[in-house]
Design a protein around this motif. Sequence first.
Motif, PDB file in Angstrom:
ATOM      1  N   GLN A   1       0.796  -1.212   0.000  1.00 20.16           N
ATOM      2  CA  GLN A   1       0.000   0.000   0.000  1.00 20.16           C
ATOM      3  C   GLN A   1       0.839   1.278   0.000  1.00 20.16           C
ATOM      4  O   GLN A   1       0.840   2.056  -0.944  1.00 20.16           O
ATOM      5  CB  GLN A   1      -0.950  -0.032   1.206  1.00 20.16           C
ATOM      6  CG  GLN A   1      -1.679   1.259   1.499  1.00 20.16           C
ATOM      7  CD  GLN A   1      -2.636   1.659   0.401  1.00 20.16           C
ATOM      8  OE1 GLN A   1      -3.084   0.832  -0.377  1.00 20.16           O
ATOM      9  NE2 GLN A   1      -2.933   2.937   0.313  1.00 20.16           N
ATOM     10  N   ASP A   2       1.572   1.530   1.065  1.00 21.19           N
ATOM     11  CA  ASP A   2       2.271   2.804   1.207  1.00 21.19           C
ATOM     12  C   ASP A   2       3.490   2.893   0.304  1.00 21.19           C
ATOM     13  O   ASP A   2       3.816   3.967  -0.199  1.00 21.19           O
ATOM     14  CB  ASP A   2       2.667   3.012   2.668  1.00 21.19           C
ATOM     15  CG  ASP A   2       1.442   3.116   3.568  1.00 21.19           C
ATOM     16  OD1 ASP A   2       0.584   3.968   3.298  1.00 21.19           O
ATOM     17  OD2 ASP A   2       1.328   2.326   4.513  1.00 21.19           O
ATOM     18  N   ALA A   3       4.168   1.765   0.092  1.00 21.15           N
ATOM     19  CA  ALA A   3       5.325   1.773  -0.804  1.00 21.15           C
ATOM     20  C   ALA A   3       4.906   2.136  -2.219  1.00 21.15           C
ATOM     21  O   ALA A   3       5.563   2.926  -2.898  1.00 21.15           O
ATOM     22  CB  ALA A   3       6.016   0.414  -0.777  1.00 21.15           C
ATOM     23  N   SER A   4       3.796   1.583  -2.668  1.00 20.37           N
ATOM     24  CA  SER A   4       3.316   1.874  -4.017  1.00 20.37           C
ATOM     25  C   SER A   4       2.889   3.337  -4.140  1.00 20.37           C
ATOM     26  O   SER A   4       3.170   3.994  -5.142  1.00 20.37           O
ATOM     27  CB  SER A   4       2.143   0.951  -4.363  1.00 20.37           C
ATOM     28  OG  SER A   4       1.685   1.199  -5.671  1.00 20.37           O
ATOM     29  N   THR A   5       2.220   3.859  -3.124  1.00 16.48           N
ATOM     30  CA  THR A   5       1.813   5.273  -3.140  1.00 16.48           C
ATOM     31  C   THR A   5       3.035   6.168  -3.301  1.00 16.48           C
ATOM     32  O   THR A   5       3.038   7.111  -4.095  1.00 16.48           O
ATOM     33  CB  THR A   5       1.069   5.630  -1.845  1.00 16.48           C
ATOM     34  OG1 THR A   5      -0.133   4.860  -1.772  1.00 16.48           O
ATOM     35  CG2 THR A   5       0.714   7.110  -1.806  1.00 16.48           C
ATOM     36  N   SER A   6       4.079   5.869  -2.551  1.00 19.29           N
ATOM     37  CA  SER A   6       5.317   6.636  -2.652  1.00 19.29           C
ATOM     38  C   SER A   6       5.853   6.632  -4.079  1.00 19.29           C
ATOM     39  O   SER A   6       6.195   7.684  -4.639  1.00 19.29           O
ATOM     40  CB  SER A   6       6.354   6.043  -1.696  1.00 19.29           C
ATOM     41  OG  SER A   6       7.628   6.622  -1.908  1.00 19.29           O
ATOM     42  N   SER A   7       5.918   5.463  -4.698  1.00 15.04           N
ATOM     43  CA  SER A   7       6.484   5.358  -6.045  1.00 15.04           C
ATOM     44  C   SER A   7       5.651   6.103  -7.079  1.00 15.04           C
ATOM     45  O   SER A   7       6.198   6.719  -8.006  1.00 15.04           O
ATOM     46  CB  SER A   7       6.620   3.878  -6.432  1.00 15.04           C
ATOM     47  OG  SER A   7       7.567   3.232  -5.613  1.00 15.04           O
ATOM     48  N   LEU A   8       4.330   6.063  -6.961  1.00 14.14           N
ATOM     49  CA  LEU A   8       3.484   6.794  -7.908  1.00 14.14           C
ATOM     50  C   LEU A   8       3.756   8.295  -7.831  1.00 14.14           C
ATOM     51  O   LEU A   8       3.840   8.983  -8.856  1.00 14.14           O
ATOM     52  CB  LEU A   8       2.002   6.534  -7.627  1.00 14.14           C
ATOM     53  CG  LEU A   8       1.486   5.090  -7.675  1.00 14.14           C
ATOM     54  CD1 LEU A   8      -0.043   5.076  -7.684  1.00 14.14           C
ATOM     55  CD2 LEU A   8       2.011   4.330  -8.873  1.00 14.14           C
ATOM     56  N   LEU A   9       3.899   8.809  -6.609  1.00 14.66           N
ATOM     57  CA  LEU A   9       4.131  10.244  -6.439  1.00 14.66           C
ATOM     58  C   LEU A   9       5.488  10.660  -6.982  1.00 14.66           C
ATOM     59  O   LEU A   9       5.609  11.695  -7.656  1.00 14.66           O
ATOM     60  CB  LEU A   9       4.032  10.614  -4.957  1.00 14.66           C
ATOM     61  CG  LEU A   9       2.655  10.416  -4.319  1.00 14.66           C
ATOM     62  CD1 LEU A   9       2.732  10.651  -2.817  1.00 14.66           C
ATOM     63  CD2 LEU A   9       1.620  11.346  -4.941  1.00 14.66           C
ATOM     64  N   TRP A  10       6.509   9.844  -6.719  1.00 11.42           N
ATOM     65  CA  TRP A  10       7.824  10.190  -7.237  1.00 11.42           C
ATOM     66  C   TRP A  10       7.876  10.049  -8.754  1.00 11.42           C
ATOM     67  O   TRP A  10       8.606  10.792  -9.436  1.00 11.42           O
ATOM     68  CB  TRP A  10       8.904   9.322  -6.585  1.00 11.42           C
ATOM     69  CG  TRP A  10       9.172   9.717  -5.158  1.00 11.42           C
ATOM     70  CD1 TRP A  10       8.936   8.982  -4.040  1.00 11.42           C
ATOM     71  CD2 TRP A  10       9.707  10.964  -4.706  1.00 11.42           C
ATOM     72  NE1 TRP A  10       9.292   9.686  -2.920  1.00 11.42           N
ATOM     73  CE2 TRP A  10       9.769  10.903  -3.296  1.00 11.42           C
ATOM     74  CE3 TRP A  10      10.137  12.130  -5.354  1.00 11.42           C
ATOM     75  CZ2 TRP A  10      10.250  11.965  -2.521  1.00 11.42           C
ATOM     76  CZ3 TRP A  10      10.622  13.191  -4.584  1.00 11.42           C
ATOM     77  CH2 TRP A  10      10.671  13.102  -3.186  1.00 11.42           C
TER      78      TRP A  10
END
Length: 505
Positions: free
Chosen positions: A307-316
């Motif tokens: 969940q949170d790891a994927s959110t981070s990657s989308l934003l970057w």
Amino acid sequence: MESLSAVIIRLAPYILSMAAFLVLLEQITYLKKKRSVPGPNLVLPFIGNAIALVRKPTEFWDRQAEFAKSTELGFSVNYIIGRFIVFIRSTELSHKVFANVRKDAFHLIGHPFGKKLFGDHNLIYMLGQEHKELRRRIAPNFTPKALSTYIELQQHTMLKHLKSWMELPESGTKPFPIRLLCRDMNLETSQDVFVGPYLNGESRKRFEVDYNLFNVGLMKLPIDLPGFAFRNARLAVSRLIETLTVCAEESKTKMMSGEEPTCLVDFWMQDAVREIAAAAEAGEKPPPQTGSTEIGGHLFDFLFASQDASTSSLLWAVTLLDSHPEVLARVRKEVASIWSPEFGKLITADQLREMRYTDAVAREVIRYRAPATLVPHIAGEDFPLTETYTIPKGTIVFPSVYESSFQGFVDADRFDPDRFMEDRQEDRIYKRNYLAFGAGVHQCVGQRYAINQLVLFIAMFTSLFDFKRERSDGCDELAYVPTICPRDDCRVVLSLKCRGFPCLS
């Protein structure tokens, strides 16, 4: 009779002396463990540097990295709420930790206070044969057939959310932050992929509330008392696992009837049902790790990991594509030659494999901004990290995946997706430094799924939208929430690039 205030006054010197003794003893114990390793020489009594870690985590870990760079040791130390910690910058020492996850060495904990939060029966805490056996059962969840099923689910959920972004009042005119929007999209994507049709209505709403409580508690001090965020998070985890257990039980019933899998828990249960049936035929008990409660707990592990790891990657990805227009142009050119939203069809697994440059962009995003920057372990016994230093038992050890990502690679401080293309193959040459998915026995089993999620998002986002980041002072600085994100939550202006969302019809 002597009054209470008089007693306190009379005992005050003894109390103060005892407190001073405990403070001195704590400091001596810290320095004894620290020895000559870089790190603060004085720490606050009892809490150490916990306040600095919670208030300004980026500065705290940057300081630890600077300590580690100050000598050739490759690591540094600190003290947090009664716990001695070791921060590891050296890639080789990080591999030494990853390679020694076992009962008499290091135990993966996922979070400094993870056992209190997750319970002690989760995948990340398993060791030896039990862990190996569970990974064997997990493997069928990520076969090409399973991943193809997920690709369709991922796109339906993404497109639904991307369409809703265009319906916001600010869309097309004003910049707005997309961190929470990406987080909500990822949460629903994980729900749809992991448990599909088994989570709906009120149970889905409760699930989202509980996951938010869990997310908030991750970054708080571990005060397990009523009213505190950590206690709310711990109770929320219990409810989330109960919900996922119900989903697993419903999936088991469906798979026993011979239906085809439609989500991850179905693929998992399809094999579990076969093993349960084989054991029953042999007059034996069901195999371990095939019960609905156990699988429900492991599904939560997957949710936490994705969940949170994927959110981070989308934003970057959005941030870096905006600041590197030449990369964005190449992505759009490649995707347009393979797929367009105007085709009225979703991206197929074969088309996804053709997007080699977009895949390289995704991998470089993950290298350049590794979402889970640290992978906490605890030393189960004294462990000789180097010839001159032994990590004391009970130490929390933080191998830095983020620091390793900037070691070895050519011009590592530059965002350069070409490093992962066939002619350079830096993903193979410097494989030991690419630790975003871990290494050793606990290496992420779902990394292909995670990369697919990012490639699909990049392909659809850049095809559907024209976007421009609103830049401000410090907007690209790291914020821990709990994985790393741009400090401004990635504020962008969006406008529709294509003629609509025909894929949703």
